[in-house]
Design a protein around this motif. Structure first.
Motif, PDB file in Angstrom:
ATOM      1  N   PHE A 320       0.832  -1.205   0.000  1.00 12.95           N
ATOM      2  CA  PHE A 320       0.000   0.000   0.000  1.00 12.95           C
ATOM      3  C   PHE A 320       0.867   1.255   0.000  1.00 12.95           C
ATOM      4  CE2 PHE A 320      -3.330  -2.907   1.532  1.00 12.95           C
ATOM      5  CZ  PHE A 320      -4.355  -2.522   0.684  1.00 12.95           C
ATOM      6  N   VAL A 321       1.958   1.214   0.750  1.00 12.99           N
ATOM      7  CA  VAL A 321       2.861   2.369   0.771  1.00 12.99           C
ATOM      8  C   VAL A 321       3.441   2.608  -0.618  1.00 12.99           C
ATOM      9  CG1 VAL A 321       5.032   3.249   1.693  1.00 12.99           C
ATOM     10  CG2 VAL A 321       3.413   2.103   3.217  1.00 12.99           C
ATOM     11  N   ASP A 322       3.863   1.539  -1.285  1.00  6.88           N
ATOM     12  CA  ASP A 322       4.409   1.687  -2.639  1.00  6.88           C
ATOM     13  C   ASP A 322       3.334   2.171  -3.604  1.00  6.88           C
ATOM     14  OD1 ASP A 322       6.631   1.385  -4.470  1.00  6.88           O
ATOM     15  OD2 ASP A 322       5.525  -0.287  -5.340  1.00  6.88           O
ATOM     16  N   PHE A 323       2.102   1.738  -3.364  1.00 11.97           N
ATOM     17  CA  PHE A 323       0.978   2.204  -4.185  1.00 11.97           C
ATOM     18  C   PHE A 323       0.865   3.728  -4.091  1.00 11.97           C
ATOM     19  CE2 PHE A 323      -3.318   2.827  -5.556  1.00 11.97           C
ATOM     20  CZ  PHE A 323      -3.591   1.784  -6.411  1.00 11.97           C
ATOM     21  N   ILE A 324       0.987   4.232  -2.847  1.00 10.76           N
ATOM     22  CA  ILE A 324       0.918   5.688  -2.647  1.00 10.76           C
ATOM     23  C   ILE A 324       2.119   6.361  -3.298  1.00 10.76           C
ATOM     24  CG2 ILE A 324       0.939   7.490  -0.883  1.00 10.76           C
ATOM     25  CD1 ILE A 324      -0.450   5.461   0.996  1.00 10.76           C
ATOM     26  N   ARG A 325       3.306   5.765  -3.129  1.00 11.58           N
ATOM     27  CA  ARG A 325       4.523   6.357  -3.689  1.00 11.58           C
ATOM     28  C   ARG A 325       4.440   6.503  -5.210  1.00 11.58           C
ATOM     29  NH1 ARG A 325       9.241   4.781  -6.111  1.00 11.58           N
ATOM     30  NH2 ARG A 325       8.434   2.648  -6.303  1.00 11.58           N
ATOM     31  N   VAL A 326       4.035   5.435  -5.865  1.00 18.34           N
ATOM     32  CA  VAL A 326       3.951   5.461  -7.331  1.00 18.34           C
ATOM     33  C   VAL A 326       2.902   6.474  -7.787  1.00 18.34           C
ATOM     34  CG1 VAL A 326       3.353   4.085  -9.364  1.00 18.34           C
ATOM     35  CG2 VAL A 326       4.772   3.097  -7.567  1.00 18.34           C
ATOM     36  N   SER A 327       1.796   6.560  -7.054  1.00 20.32           N
ATOM     37  CA  SER A 327       0.753   7.527  -7.415  1.00 20.32           C
ATOM     38  C   SER A 327       1.263   8.952  -7.278  1.00 20.32           C
ATOM     39  CB  SER A 327      -0.476   7.315  -6.525  1.00 20.32           C
ATOM     40  OG  SER A 327      -0.971   5.997  -6.657  1.00 20.32           O
ATOM     41  N   ILE A 328       2.013   9.241  -6.197  1.00 21.67           N
ATOM     42  CA  ILE A 328       2.551  10.593  -5.995  1.00 21.67           C
ATOM     43  C   ILE A 328       3.559  10.938  -7.088  1.00 21.67           C
ATOM     44  CG2 ILE A 328       3.966  12.009  -4.448  1.00 21.67           C
ATOM     45  CD1 ILE A 328       2.653  10.528  -2.103  1.00 21.67           C
ATOM     46  N   LEU A 329       4.412   9.984  -7.454  1.00 21.85           N
ATOM     47  CA  LEU A 329       5.387  10.225  -8.533  1.00 21.85           C
ATOM     48  C   LEU A 329       4.678  10.535  -9.845  1.00 21.85           C
ATOM     49  CD1 LEU A 329       8.049   7.423  -7.844  1.00 21.85           C
ATOM     50  CD2 LEU A 329       8.281   9.879  -7.433  1.00 21.85           C
ATOM     51  N   ALA A 330       3.602   9.793 -10.131  1.00 21.57           N
ATOM     52  CA  ALA A 330       2.851  10.042 -11.365  1.00 21.57           C
ATOM     53  C   ALA A 330       2.172  11.404 -11.325  1.00 21.57           C
ATOM     54  CB  ALA A 330       1.817   8.938 -11.576  1.00 21.57           C
ATOM     55  N   ASP A 331       1.688  11.790 -10.119  1.00 18.41           N
ATOM     56  CA  ASP A 331       1.040  13.103  -9.984  1.00 18.41           C
ATOM     57  C   ASP A 331       2.047  14.228 -10.210  1.00 18.41           C
ATOM     58  OD1 ASP A 331      -1.332  14.649  -9.367  1.00 18.41           O
ATOM     59  OD2 ASP A 331      -0.296  15.212  -7.509  1.00 18.41           O
ATOM     60  N   ARG A 332       3.286  14.035  -9.732  1.00 16.74           N
ATOM     61  CA  ARG A 332       4.329  15.040  -9.963  1.00 16.74           C
ATOM     62  C   ARG A 332       4.691  15.144 -11.442  1.00 16.74           C
ATOM     63  NH1 ARG A 332       8.570  13.839  -4.959  1.00 16.74           N
ATOM     64  NH2 ARG A 332       7.230  14.618  -3.265  1.00 16.74           N
ATOM     65  N   ARG A 333       4.559  14.040 -12.154  1.00 16.36           N
ATOM     66  CA  ARG A 333       4.816  14.082 -13.599  1.00 16.36           C
ATOM     67  C   ARG A 333       3.620  14.635 -14.354  1.00 16.36           C
ATOM     68  NH1 ARG A 333       6.438   8.595 -12.779  1.00 16.36           N
ATOM     69  NH2 ARG A 333       4.592   7.948 -13.953  1.00 16.36           N
ATOM     70  N   ARG A 334       2.603  15.018 -13.623  1.00 16.90           N
ATOM     71  CA  ARG A 334       1.357  15.542 -14.193  1.00 16.90           C
ATOM     72  C   ARG A 334       0.679  14.502 -15.086  1.00 16.90           C
ATOM     73  NH1 ARG A 334       0.925  20.763 -12.951  1.00 16.90           N
ATOM     74  NH2 ARG A 334       2.812  21.965 -12.451  1.00 16.90           N
ATOM     75  N   ASP A 335       0.716  13.271 -14.616  1.00 21.54           N
ATOM     76  CA  ASP A 335       0.012  12.202 -15.313  1.00 21.54           C
ATOM     77  C   ASP A 335      -1.470  12.302 -14.965  1.00 21.54           C
ATOM     78  OD1 ASP A 335      -1.082   9.780 -16.218  1.00 21.54           O
ATOM     79  OD2 ASP A 335       0.838   8.754 -15.993  1.00 21.54           O
ATOM     80  N   ALA A 336      -2.315  12.401 -15.992  1.00 26.33           N
ATOM     81  CA  ALA A 336      -3.746  12.584 -15.763  1.00 26.33           C
ATOM     82  C   ALA A 336      -4.364  11.392 -15.042  1.00 26.33           C
ATOM     83  CB  ALA A 336      -4.464  12.804 -17.100  1.00 26.33           C
ATOM     84  N   ASN A 337      -3.749  10.216 -15.136  1.00 25.93           N
ATOM     85  CA  ASN A 337      -4.307   9.017 -14.505  1.00 25.93           C
ATOM     86  C   ASN A 337      -3.927   8.877 -13.036  1.00 25.93           C
ATOM     87  OD1 ASN A 337      -5.490   8.153 -16.935  1.00 25.93           O
ATOM     88  ND2 ASN A 337      -3.546   7.256 -17.608  1.00 25.93           N
ATOM     89  N   ALA A 338      -3.076   9.770 -12.511  1.00 26.62           N
ATOM     90  CA  ALA A 338      -2.589   9.633 -11.136  1.00 26.62           C
ATOM     91  C   ALA A 338      -3.695   9.844 -10.108  1.00 26.62           C
ATOM     92  CB  ALA A 338      -1.451  10.622 -10.887  1.00 26.62           C
ATOM     93  N   LYS A 339      -4.754  10.563 -10.457  1.00 23.47           N
ATOM     94  CA  LYS A 339      -5.819  10.854  -9.497  1.00 23.47           C
ATOM     95  C   LYS A 339      -6.603   9.601  -9.127  1.00 23.47           C
ATOM     96  CE  LYS A 339      -4.944  15.266  -9.567  1.00 23.47           C
ATOM     97  NZ  LYS A 339      -4.308  15.915  -8.397  1.00 23.47           N
ATOM     98  N   VAL A 340      -6.737   8.683 -10.081  1.00 24.61           N
ATOM     99  CA  VAL A 340      -7.561   7.497  -9.844  1.00 24.61           C
ATOM    100  C   VAL A 340      -7.023   6.644  -8.699  1.00 24.61           C
ATOM    101  CG1 VAL A 340      -8.427   5.367 -10.881  1.00 24.61           C
ATOM    102  CG2 VAL A 340      -8.386   7.482 -12.205  1.00 24.61           C
TER     103      VAL A 340
END
Length: 718
Positions: A320-340
């Motif tokens: 779960f922690v890695d799930f959050i980490r990967v999502s935050i990294l994608a959000d920083r890259r401005r990946d539109a799918n990171a919000k899901v």
């Protein structure tokens, strides 16, 4: 249970245990009364142990609902007895009660020394023992309020399969009210099966959906990843549902183990799908997590226990922690799918809190109302399950939404394309009108040019015909010269022997004119013998000249195109000599060596003799031409041999050889290296066509500049 994860996949029945202190049963809850305490046990086998007056004070105490892994002595002995007292109050005397049993092996149940039920076949012998994992609704009646003894003869042979981390109880016995057990079991079965079938269907539906997405767009690898993820989770729930219908212990344990493995793999694949979905590369952290999940799975299967349960929960927490980490990294890259994924985590947190609260409430209510507790606890478990699988379902729904957006965008672009197409069509029509006018002019010009090209083509064909005719005439001239020179030898012999014979006849006549007494009869006989020999030689050489003329007439006759079995050795020898004498007839100064190396007993080859003779003549003429200006003695060798199912003819010279840039062109029509007027460039081209197209063979060349050339003809003879 060791792992909280299994709690959420196994839809357990929750119940409140009886008091630790033994007391008579005065009522039976709706969900039944679990007789897990106050048991004593002993390994071995003795039917006297079923008697109510048997002294079991030295036996060990046990909680039979614990896993069989906790009782190694039982597993080693393979057979044992369990005993416990049972007593009811006046309210349950002579009331029909029901027993439900869940066990790992086979058992015989005794009440006060009397055998009442056989559940399977009890035996230490594997071929005799038959395990029975679960039985419901076995009626039992207690006729008084006295203490009675329940004794269980139990076997679990070593041939039975189970994994060390199994949570299956050694032996679980519950007492139910016979009037309500049917309804309770039906509700419990429907609720458990409903949960399992519901989630099996949900994940199977998503698996089919993602595989369909991947089939329509192979570049979107996340669809394949999610499809596999959903299929594995489908398998986990499906195996768990099948497990509940298995009554053989080993089979039930195998399905349970496979379900656990599929569950671990499915949960780990959630992160794999997330990495694919957010285009995150697999790094060190990912592989560490994979190692931890594998370690957790193995520790569960083999019952490896670490302090503070470090063998179980850290791997899933880190996922779960890695799930959050990967999502935050994608959000920083401005990946539109990171919000899901972030929204899915919010749902996870909410479901976790709600599930814990509901389960706590269910536990409290259970003390007073077993039915309500069971329903509340089931709802809590359902919420927890939703928590675990909201992430893959959220990813799936996001992917569906993404496909929907893509479809809408494509529909909008399609409308724009249709509009642009209409405008382009209008412009195209205007262009077509202009092009039509231009085409008329071009067609007229093309017609004029076509007429000119047609005339040029006719002229070229006429020129080619003339050149081919010239090549044939040149070959005929060379052949004629060779024939003339070849016939000259026998004719010279005929003339010489004729002159000599005439002189011998004159000498004989002179001798005959003498008087009979002066005539030398011996001389006359000798002169007649010489004349006879001369006539024989004249006849021999005359026949030789006749055979040459006959053979040449046959070769000069128009080709019928019919293949006939031909002696290749004779043909090669004949045309070698004709070619040499033909060149000698043109150039008296020409001199060269020529010889044949003919393999005897060659099979006859079906060829068109006239055409193939022309091939040999052209190639041999070229060989003599190549050694014409050679310093030193030139030599041409014709060699025949049989290789497998082919006849090979090698025509070699030690002339100047062919340069590499010329070698590639020698079989092209009209290509020649001879001076103007001495060659048409069609000899080798015609030879190549006759060999390859006319006879199904091959014509190759081997050459080395300055050392010589070899033409190789291969003909099939079968």
């Amino acid at each position: 249970m060791k792992h909280f994860l299994v709690v959420f996949i196994l839809l357990l029945s929750f119940q409140v245990q009886g008091q630790k202190k033994f007391s008579p049963l005065d009522s039976i809850p709706v969900y039944g009364y679990n007789l897990s305490n106050h048991w004593k046990w002993k390994t071995g086998d003795n039917l006297l142990w079923a008697k109510p007056d048997f002294d079991d004070s030295q036996w060990e105490r046990m909680d039979i609902s614990e896993s069989i892994e906790e009782f190694p002595k039982l597993r080693e002995a393979e057979i044992a007895w369990f005993r416990r007292p049972i007593q009811v109050t006046e309210a349950l005397v002579n009331q029909t009660l029901s027993i439900s049993v869940r066990q790992m092996g086979a058992s015989e149940i005794y009440l006060d020394g009397k055998l009442v039920y056989k559940l399977g076949v009890v035996s230490k012998k594997a071929e005799v023992e038959k395990t029975l994992s679960e039985v419901d609704a076995l009626p039992i009646v207690l006729a008084d309020t006295n203490k009675h003894i329940l004794a269980v003869r139990y076997s679990f042979s070593k041939s039975n399969f189970y994994y060390p981390g199994t949570n299956s109880s050694v032996f679980t016995l519950k007492i139910h009210d016979a009037r309500t057990i049917g309804q309770f079991l039906e509700e419990q079965t429907n609720r458990s099966a409903g949960f399992l079938y519901f989630f099996t269907g949900i994940f199977l539906l998503f698996a089919i959906l993602h595989f369909s997405f991947y089939a329509s767009n192979r570049t979107r690898k996340v669809s394949l990843s999610l499809g596999i993820n959903m299929l594995v989770l489908t398998l986990a729930f499906f195996l768990r549902s099948i497990e509940s219908y298995q009554y053989n212990t080993s089979t039930r344990e195998i399905f349970g183990l496979l379900s656990i493995i599929a569950t671990y793999v499915g949960i780990f694949l959630i992160n794999v799908s997330l990495y694919k979905y957010l285009n995150q590369k697999f790094g060190v952290i990912f592989y560490i997590l994979a190692f931890l999940v594998l370690g957790g799975l193995l520790s569960y299967i083999f019952n490896w226990n670490l302090p503070y349960a470090l063998d179980s929960w850290p791997a899933f927490l880190l996922l779960f922690v890695d799930f959050i980490r990967v999502s935050i990294l994608a959000d920083r890259r401005r990946d539109a799918n990171a919000k899901v994924p972030i929204y899915s985590l919010i749902v996870v947190a909410a479901c976790a809190a709600a599930g814990i609260i509901i389960i706590m409430i269910g536990g409290s209510v259970g003390t007073f109302n077993g039915g309500s507790s069971s329903i509340i606890l089931s709802v809590g478990v359902l919420v927890i399950i939703i928590m675990f699988f909201s992430i893959p379902i959220g990813l799936s729904l996001s992917l569906v939404r993404e496909y929907t957006r893509t479809h809408q965008a494509l529909s909008k672009k399609l409308a724009e394309v249709e509009k642009l197409s209409a405008e382009n069509l209008r412009h195209e029509q205007e262009k077509q009108q202009l092009l039509a006018a231009q085409n008329e002019i071009l067609e007229r010009q093309v017609s004029e040019r076509t007429a000119e090209l047609a005339q040029s083509l006719e002229d070229l064909k006429a020129t080619q015909t003339q050149l081919i005719q010239s090549e044939k005439l040149a070959s005929l001239g060379e052949l004629t010269a060779g024939i003339a020179h070849e016939i000259q030898n026998p004719l010279n012999f005929v003339n010489n022997f004729s002159e000599l014979s005439r002189e011998l006849i004159e000498e004989l006549q002179e001798e005959r004119s003498k008087d009979k007494a002066d005539r030398d009869e011996g001389l006359e006989e000798e002169l007649l013998g010489d004349i006879s020999q001369n006539l024989e030689k004249i006849n021999h050489h005359g026949k030789r000249a006749s055979s040459i003329v006959k053979g040449m007439l046959e070769h000069s006759r128009a080709s019928s195109g019919k293949k006939e079995p031909t002696d290749i050795n004779a043909l090669a020898d004949e045309y070698l000599r004709l070619a040499y004498h033909g060149i000698r007839a043109k150039d008296k100064s020409f001199n060269a060596d020529f010889k044949t190396e003919l393999e005897p007993n060659l099979p006859k080859v079906p060829v068109i003799t006239q055409d193939f003779g022309r091939v040999l003549l052209n190639i041999i003429n070229n060989a003599f031409y190549a050694i014409k200006d050679k310093t030193g003695k030139g030599q041409v060798i014709v060699k025949t041999s049989k290789i497998d199912d082919e006849i090979e003819i090698r025509i070699s010279d030690n002339g100047t050889g062919i340069p590499e840039h010329v070698k590639a062109k020698i079989f092209q029509p009209f290509f020649t290296t001879k001076p103007t007027g001495q060659g048409t460039g069609l000899g080798l081209s015609l030879a190549y066509d006759i060999v390859s197209k006319g006879h199904g063979g091959s014509l190759e060349v081997e050459t080395k500049e300055g050392e010589g050339t070899t033409f190789i003809i291969k003909l099939p003879y079968l």
